[in-house]
Design a protein around this motif. Structure first.
Motif, mmCIF file in Angstrom:
data_model
loop_
_atom_site.group_PDB
_atom_site.id
_atom_site.type_symbol
_atom_site.label_atom_id
_atom_site.label_comp_id
_atom_site.label_asym_id
_atom_site.label_seq_id
_atom_site.Cartn_x
_atom_site.Cartn_y
_atom_site.Cartn_z
ATOM 1 N N LYS A 48 46.504 44.116 59.305
ATOM 2 C CA LYS A 48 47.483 43.179 58.755
ATOM 3 C C LYS A 48 46.808 41.911 58.238
ATOM 4 O O LYS A 48 47.130 41.424 57.147
ATOM 5 N N THR A 49 45.873 41.358 59.024
ATOM 6 C CA THR A 49 45.196 40.136 58.580
ATOM 7 C C THR A 49 44.248 40.419 57.422
ATOM 8 O O THR A 49 44.014 39.548 56.582
ATOM 9 N N TRP A 51 44.828 42.548 55.002
ATOM 10 C CA TRP A 51 45.719 42.484 53.839
ATOM 11 C C TRP A 51 46.027 41.028 53.493
ATOM 12 O O TRP A 51 45.947 40.627 52.327
ATOM 13 N N TYR A 52 46.383 40.246 54.497
ATOM 14 C CA TYR A 52 46.877 38.890 54.269
ATOM 15 C C TYR A 52 45.835 37.980 53.619
ATOM 16 O O TYR A 52 46.169 37.162 52.761
ATOM 17 N N GLY A 56 46.233 40.638 49.597
ATOM 18 C CA GLY A 56 47.449 39.840 49.507
ATOM 19 C C GLY A 56 47.187 38.468 48.922
ATOM 20 O O GLY A 56 47.930 37.997 48.051
ATOM 21 N N ARG A 72 43.856 31.213 50.221
ATOM 22 C CA ARG A 72 43.458 31.629 51.568
ATOM 23 C C ARG A 72 43.583 30.470 52.550
ATOM 24 O O ARG A 72 43.939 30.670 53.718
ATOM 25 N N ARG A 75 47.205 30.168 53.459
ATOM 26 C CA ARG A 75 47.601 31.262 54.353
ATOM 27 C C ARG A 75 47.043 31.045 55.762
ATOM 28 O O ARG A 75 47.681 31.406 56.749
ATOM 29 N N LEU A 79 49.277 30.772 59.340
ATOM 30 C CA LEU A 79 49.109 31.587 60.546
ATOM 31 C C LEU A 79 48.614 30.788 61.753
ATOM 32 O O LEU A 79 48.552 31.326 62.857
ATOM 33 N N SER A 91 52.552 39.180 57.939
ATOM 34 C CA SER A 91 51.721 39.952 57.019
ATOM 35 C C SER A 91 52.502 41.120 56.424
ATOM 36 O O SER A 91 52.386 41.414 55.230
ATOM 37 N N THR A 92 53.281 41.789 57.254
ATOM 38 C CA THR A 92 54.102 42.903 56.772
ATOM 39 C C THR A 92 55.147 42.415 55.774
ATOM 40 O O THR A 92 55.381 43.053 54.736
ATOM 41 N N ASP A 94 54.908 39.798 53.866
ATOM 42 C CA ASP A 94 54.197 39.439 52.636
ATOM 43 C C ASP A 94 53.870 40.680 51.815
ATOM 44 O O ASP A 94 53.993 40.685 50.590
#
Length: 229
Positions: A48-49, A51-52, A56, A72, A75, A79, A91-92, A94
């Protein structure tokens, strides 16, 4: 996957043994401990991270026109202080939002990352202090990077060739080999989520794809002759 294979082969009794049952118990203990610690049981929180902060962030930066570094940083602030469960949820969300509203840049950046990781050399070569300093060491770093790049491209080509052979010979193949082959195929597919990785993912599974390619190639007469010469 093992259970699915056993059902397919009608050999379910073969996996009802102490080692297999013990592995299920150990998995259960790990899942329970993860849930108690993080409030969620999942194969990985890192995906997840990744991707983020990689794909992402790249797609969002391209969409808004700001730099990747600024995106970044924003983001990272978002978090800060969040639990792993909250990070996973954000993350999901996003990911789903960008799949809905930002497909263009998401696909562009994904394909760019795939290409970069396919032909890229090992980043560890450039980071290693062993190749810093003298002119000879820098030349050696370039040579090793070139070899690493060739190996990476060769790996991907072997995976694609094996995929084609699977399509041609799928009725003759053992399903267990397909399960093994799904690992390098999955790694190539998901490598586009990050960037600047080079052969980081592929190198570990290089022996695996050599074995898989030799196996599926053995069902093609001409290729079998070449492999056994």
């Amino acid at each position: 996957m093992l259970i699915i294979l056993a059902v397919y082969k009608k050999q379910l009794k073969s996996i009802v043994n102490v080692p297999f049952l013990l592995s299920l118990v150990l998995m259960g203990v790990q899942i329970t401990a993860m849930y108690k610690t993080y409030g969620k049981a999942t194969p990985s929180f890192i995906d997840k991270t990744t991707w983020y902060f990689y794909l992402g962030a790249e797609a969002q930066a391209a969409y808004t026109g700001i730099t990747l570094q600024d995106e970044r940083a924003a983001r990272s602030e978002m978090l800060e202080g969040k639990s792993w469960k909250e990070i996973s949820k954000l993350s999901t969300q996003d990911l789903l939002r960008q799949l809905r509203d930002n497909k263009k840049y998401l696909i562009q950046q994904y394909l760019k990352n795939e290409a970069q990781n396919t032909v890229g050399a090992s980043y560890a070569i450039w980071k290693s202090p062993l190749f810093a300093g003298s002119h000879f060491r820098k030349i050696l770093a370039h040579v090793l990077a070139f070899v690493s790049r060739l190996q990476n491209v060769f790996y991907v080509l072997l995976v694609l060739a094996s995929l084609w052979l699977f399509g041609v010979q799928y009725r003759k193949l053992n399903p267990a080999v397909l399960i093994l082959f799904s690992i390098p195929l999955y790694l190539i597919f998901t490598s586009g989520i990050s960037f600047g990785q080079g052969d980081r993912f592929n190198l570990v599974f290089f022996p695996l794809i050599l074995i898989v390619f030799a196996y599926v190639g053995s069902f093609v007469p001409r290729l079998k002759d070449w492999l056994t010469d």
